[in-house]
Design a protein around this motif. Structure first.
Motif, mmCIF file in Angstrom:
data_model
loop_
_atom_site.group_PDB
_atom_site.id
_atom_site.type_symbol
_atom_site.label_atom_id
_atom_site.label_comp_id
_atom_site.label_asym_id
_atom_site.label_seq_id
_atom_site.Cartn_x
_atom_site.Cartn_y
_atom_site.Cartn_z
ATOM 1 N N GLU A 7 -10.589 -2.528 -1.776
ATOM 2 C CA GLU A 7 -11.460 -2.284 -0.621
ATOM 3 C C GLU A 7 -11.081 -3.190 0.544
ATOM 4 O O GLU A 7 -10.998 -2.736 1.701
ATOM 5 N N ARG A 10 -7.666 -1.989 1.941
ATOM 6 C CA ARG A 10 -7.769 -0.708 2.639
ATOM 7 C C ARG A 10 -8.540 -0.833 3.938
ATOM 8 O O ARG A 10 -8.192 -0.208 4.939
ATOM 9 N N GLY A 13 -6.074 -2.751 6.486
ATOM 10 C CA GLY A 13 -4.906 -1.996 6.920
ATOM 11 C C GLY A 13 -3.746 -2.893 7.318
ATOM 12 O O GLY A 13 -2.641 -2.425 7.589
ATOM 13 N N TYR A 44 0.295 1.035 -7.502
ATOM 14 C CA TYR A 44 -0.162 0.688 -6.156
ATOM 15 C C TYR A 44 0.957 -0.108 -5.474
ATOM 16 O O TYR A 44 1.429 -1.120 -5.998
ATOM 17 N N SER A 58 -1.178 4.162 -2.311
ATOM 18 C CA SER A 58 -1.905 4.189 -3.579
ATOM 19 C C SER A 58 -1.498 5.417 -4.372
ATOM 20 O O SER A 58 -1.245 6.480 -3.796
#
Length: 332
Positions: A7, A10, A13, A44, A58
């Motif tokens: 999390e 992501r 970024g 990943y 991913s």
């Protein structure tokens, strides 16, 4: 921990420093590194360097950490005989509602009437445990809510022309995209749990499957993240059950039906009945007008289309099943 790491990566970024990860997670650098190393082993693509870590890509993963907020209710296995069997065991042991068993592939996937459901790698195969507070008589309405929820997700979220086919399929352009199988256990007149098993052709090869099948990859011309579909479905289904739409769900389902106003053949273990599917009653049974004008109430069976739909406006209302010519097919 893995869910939190993903999390953070992501959301950013960009490169996230090791110090920031340790601070946010309350973990040591060694612990963070071990989790990142495991994620890398699982596909990943996490770039590591002096400044920290960056998530490049991913895999199409269905691990529990791909479902933030649901991790403790997600069970993922690379391979399992049937997600339905494991989910039923968990339900009987008291697992919470919306516990979901997901498999990379099934070796003994089941469709209706114990037929095999081909479950090759790339498809989405899962069973969710539901505990709706409804009487047994309304249990079929929970199934219809699942059909409707999934069909709406496919139409609105992915732009495919999905339609529901009684009793348990979702088709696109006459080809099967999804199948649904549910089983219930009850106590007295109340539902204890319902396990809803769903198979969706997502990125798997459907060549040679009969009747003709289609995958989302075929329809969209690209691979689709299976975890995204499952997250959206579980969220929408949870909201749907909370709204208690039991009085209206059948009528909403009808709006997406491709079975009504069509000449069909219904096959069960003992019967073979043909006619025009003219409605669905309040408990999900198909209303079939036969050649002699009698109306049969079909509680279960396989439905086969026989010809194109008749003129619009020829359907009848569900309450016509109360007329004297009614013939009822009772469960066996």
């Amino acid at each position: 921990m893995k869910a939190q790491i993903l999390e953070l990566l992501r959301t950013s970024g960009e490169i996230v420093s090791g110090n920031l990860l340790c601070s946010r997670l309350g973990a040591s650098r060694v612990a963070v590194w071990k989790h990142i190393q495991k994620l890398q082993e699982l596909g990943y693509e996490i770039e590591s360097g002096p400044k920290g870590y960056r998530l490049r890509s991913s895999p199409d993963s269905l691990y529990a950490w791909e479902f933030p907020g649901r991790e403790d209710r997600m069970v993922y296995l690379d391979e399992v005989p049937s997600t339905m069997g494991l989910a039923k065991d968990l339900a009987r042991k008291g697992c919470p509602a919306f516990t979901t068993v997901v498999a990379g592939r099934q070796t003994c996937g089941r469709g209706r009437l114990r037929r095999e459901w081909r479950s090759e790698a790339g498809g989405l195969y899962f069973t969710v445990v539901l505990r709706p507070q409804v009487p047994v008589l309304w249990s079929s309405r929970v199934n219809f809510l699942a059909y409707l929820t999934l069909c709406s997700l496919l139409r609105n979220g992915y732009g495919v022309g999905a339609g529901v086919k009684w009793p348990n399929d979702i088709l696109v352009e006459g080809r099967k995209l999804c199948g649904l199988l549910s089983e219930m256990e009850c106590e007295a007149e109340e539902v204890t749990f319902i396990t809803v098993g769903i198979g969706i052709n997502v990125n798997n090869d459907v060549t040679g499957i009969e009747p003709p099948a289609v995958s989302l990859r075929d329809l969209l011309g690209r691979t689709v993240a299976r975890a995204e579909i499952l997250r959206r479905f579980l969220d929408a289904m949870e909201q749907g059950i909370a709204a208690e739409p039991w009085e209206t769900v059948i009528d909403e389902w009808k709006k997406h039906s491709i079975s009504l106003n069509r000449a069909v053949r219904i096959v069960t273990a003992k019967d073979d009945i043909s006619g025009v599917a003219v409605g669905v009653d309040a408990n999900g049974a198909l209303l079939l007008r036969q050649a002699d004008g009698t109306l049969a109430t079909i509680l279960h069976g396989d439905c086969f289309f026989q010809e194109a739909p008749p003129e619009r406006g020829k359907s009848i209302q569900a309450d016509e099943c109360l007329k004297p010519k009614l013939r009822v097919s009772k469960p066996r």
